[in-house]
Design a protein around this motif. Structure first.
Motif, PDB file in Angstrom:
ATOM      1  N   VAL A  22       0.738  -1.267  -0.141  1.00 49.40           N
ATOM      2  CA  VAL A  22      -0.119   0.014  -0.092  1.00 49.40           C
ATOM      3  C   VAL A  22       0.808   1.307  -0.183  1.00 49.40           C
ATOM      4  O   VAL A  22       0.662   2.358  -0.890  1.00 49.40           O
ATOM      5  CB  VAL A  22      -1.072   0.155   1.206  1.00 49.40           C
ATOM      6  N   GLU A  23       1.832   1.110   0.918  1.00 47.52           N
ATOM      7  CA  GLU A  23       2.681   2.178   1.049  1.00 47.52           C
ATOM      8  C   GLU A  23       3.717   2.612  -0.304  1.00 47.52           C
ATOM      9  O   GLU A  23       3.669   3.758  -0.957  1.00 47.52           O
ATOM     10  CB  GLU A  23       3.640   2.413   1.872  1.00 47.52           C
ATOM     11  N   GLU A  24       4.013   1.556  -0.950  1.00 43.81           N
ATOM     12  CA  GLU A  24       4.706   1.600  -2.356  1.00 43.81           C
ATOM     13  C   GLU A  24       3.939   2.375  -3.468  1.00 43.81           C
ATOM     14  O   GLU A  24       4.440   2.987  -4.194  1.00 43.81           O
ATOM     15  CB  GLU A  24       5.010   0.095  -2.623  1.00 43.81           C
ATOM     16  N   VAL A  25       2.630   1.726  -3.420  1.00 49.23           N
ATOM     17  CA  VAL A  25       1.617   2.518  -4.107  1.00 49.23           C
ATOM     18  C   VAL A  25       1.373   3.831  -4.190  1.00 49.23           C
ATOM     19  O   VAL A  25       1.406   4.622  -5.058  1.00 49.23           O
ATOM     20  CB  VAL A  25       0.313   1.607  -4.399  1.00 49.23           C
ATOM     21  N   LEU A  26       1.149   4.300  -2.806  1.00 48.24           N
ATOM     22  CA  LEU A  26       1.192   5.739  -2.848  1.00 48.24           C
ATOM     23  C   LEU A  26       2.346   6.692  -2.682  1.00 48.24           C
ATOM     24  O   LEU A  26       2.103   7.743  -3.202  1.00 48.24           O
ATOM     25  CB  LEU A  26       0.502   5.918  -1.204  1.00 48.24           C
ATOM     26  N   GLU A  27       3.609   5.950  -2.641  1.00 53.06           N
ATOM     27  CA  GLU A  27       4.710   6.765  -2.876  1.00 53.06           C
ATOM     28  C   GLU A  27       4.765   6.720  -4.511  1.00 53.06           C
ATOM     29  O   GLU A  27       5.306   7.611  -4.919  1.00 53.06           O
ATOM     30  CB  GLU A  27       5.977   6.277  -2.246  1.00 53.06           C
ATOM     31  N   GLU A  28       4.519   5.813  -5.162  1.00 52.57           N
ATOM     32  CA  GLU A  28       4.681   5.684  -6.633  1.00 52.57           C
ATOM     33  C   GLU A  28       4.193   6.797  -7.213  1.00 52.57           C
ATOM     34  O   GLU A  28       4.253   7.346  -8.080  1.00 52.57           O
ATOM     35  CB  GLU A  28       4.189   4.512  -7.150  1.00 52.57           C
ATOM     36  N   TYR A  29       2.735   6.914  -6.725  1.00 56.65           N
ATOM     37  CA  TYR A  29       1.700   7.870  -7.478  1.00 56.65           C
ATOM     38  C   TYR A  29       1.955   9.276  -6.665  1.00 56.65           C
ATOM     39  O   TYR A  29       1.186  10.444  -7.083  1.00 56.65           O
ATOM     40  CB  TYR A  29       0.432   7.470  -7.249  1.00 56.65           C
ATOM     41  N   ASN A  30       2.654   9.294  -5.549  1.00 54.36           N
ATOM     42  CA  ASN A  30       2.778  10.567  -4.746  1.00 54.36           C
ATOM     43  C   ASN A  30       1.571  11.004  -4.274  1.00 54.36           C
ATOM     44  O   ASN A  30       1.261  12.414  -4.560  1.00 54.36           O
ATOM     45  CB  ASN A  30       3.633  11.464  -5.569  1.00 54.36           C
ATOM     46  N   VAL A  31       0.574  10.276  -3.626  1.00 55.64           N
ATOM     47  CA  VAL A  31      -0.603  10.632  -3.217  1.00 55.64           C
ATOM     48  C   VAL A  31      -1.106  10.078  -1.970  1.00 55.64           C
ATOM     49  O   VAL A  31      -0.022   9.244  -1.342  1.00 55.64           O
ATOM     50  CB  VAL A  31      -1.794  10.162  -4.081  1.00 55.64           C
TER      51      VAL A  31
END
Length: 77
Positions: A22-31
């Motif tokens: 989850v954190e990886e996805v949020l960081e990838e999209y910067n949201v």
């Protein structure tokens, strides 16, 4: 009654249950989670998942231009 989640036109829905992912996805999209598009818990496509409000769902769709498109949605009441 028809099971909508098994229809050929409904894309694959997967709940991200690994906090690191989850954190990886949020960081990838910067949201943040609240910036993601929403999907209601009552959506028929989520019937066979254990999605709860606050979870992030990964949706994999067929795409004409990229062969497949991955999008993420925040589950809400």
């Amino acid at each position: 009654m028809v099971d909508v989640s098994q229809h050929t036109l409904v894309p694959e829905h997967t709940v991200l249950d690994d906090p690191a992912r989850v954190e990886e996805v949020l960081e990838e999209y910067n949201v943040s989670k609240t910036n993601l598009p929403k999907i209601k818990k009552s959506d028929p496509a989520l019937r066979d998942t254990d999605a709860e409000p606050g979870d992030i769902v990964k949706i994999v769709r067929d795409s004409r231009t990229t062969d497949r498109a991955v999008v993420y949605r925040l589950v809400v009441e």
